[in-house]
Enzyme design. Sequence first.
Site, PDB file in Angstrom:
ATOM      1  CG  ASN A   1      16.262 -33.365  13.867  1.00 22.55           C
ATOM      2  OD1 ASN A   1      16.686 -32.921  14.749  1.00 22.55           O
ATOM      3  ND2 ASN A   1      14.991 -33.716  13.449  1.00 22.55           N
ATOM      4  CB  CYS A   2      20.794 -32.104   9.013  1.00 22.92           C
ATOM      5  SG  CYS A   2      22.114 -31.999   7.426  1.00 22.92           S
ATOM      6  CG  ASN A   3      26.190 -34.397  11.137  1.00 21.01           C
ATOM      7  OD1 ASN A   3      25.866 -34.479  12.035  1.00 21.01           O
ATOM      8  ND2 ASN A   3      26.822 -35.434  10.296  1.00 21.01           N
TER       9      ASN A   3
END
Length: 175
Positions: A56-58
Site C-alpha cells: 500500500n505504497c506509492n
Amino acid sequence: MKILIATLSLLLSVELAASQCNDFTNQTMRKLRSDKTINLCEFKDKPLLLVNTASNCNFTPQFKGLEQLHKKYKDRGLVVIGFPSDDFFQEEDNEQDTAQVCFINYGVTFTMMAPISVIGSDAHPIFQHLNNKTSQPKWNFYKYLVSKDRKKITKFNSKVKPEDTKLNSAIEQSL
C-alpha cells in the site's frame, strides 16, 4: 517411490548448497503465503536483486517493473527476491492480502518471501547485513544489487525505478 527419492535428492542438494555457502545469504526463509522454505544459498554464484516491498505504497506499482526485470534477466542468472515489510506501515495485515497484491494484482512470478522487518534491531539478518554494508532503507522499494561473489552491494533508493538506466547498467555488469 520415485517421488520420495526425487524429494530426498532435492533436499540433499539444497542442504549441500547451504553447507557450501558461508556468506550472509545462508538463511532459510519461508516463501510468501506458503509452507515452503528456501535457503538463499540456492542462488549461490548468481547476482541478487533484493527489494523491501509494501502493498500500500506509492511505489507499489514498481512490482510491474521488477517483474519485467525478472523476466528480462532470469535466464542470464539474475535472481529477484521481494521482502514484504510493514516497517513503514504500508503492508497488508495478513499474508493472504499481501499475496493478492503481488501475485494477482501485479502478476509477480519472482520469489516473494514472508513478511520480515528490514530496519532497526529487529531487522532480519539478511537486511542487517545489507544495512551494515550500505545503509538501511528509508522507505519501501529500496533495491540492493548483490554481486555473484556477495562482496559488492549496490543500493538504489525507492525513487530509482526498475527501468532506470543506472539500475539496468549495474545489473548488466553483475551478470
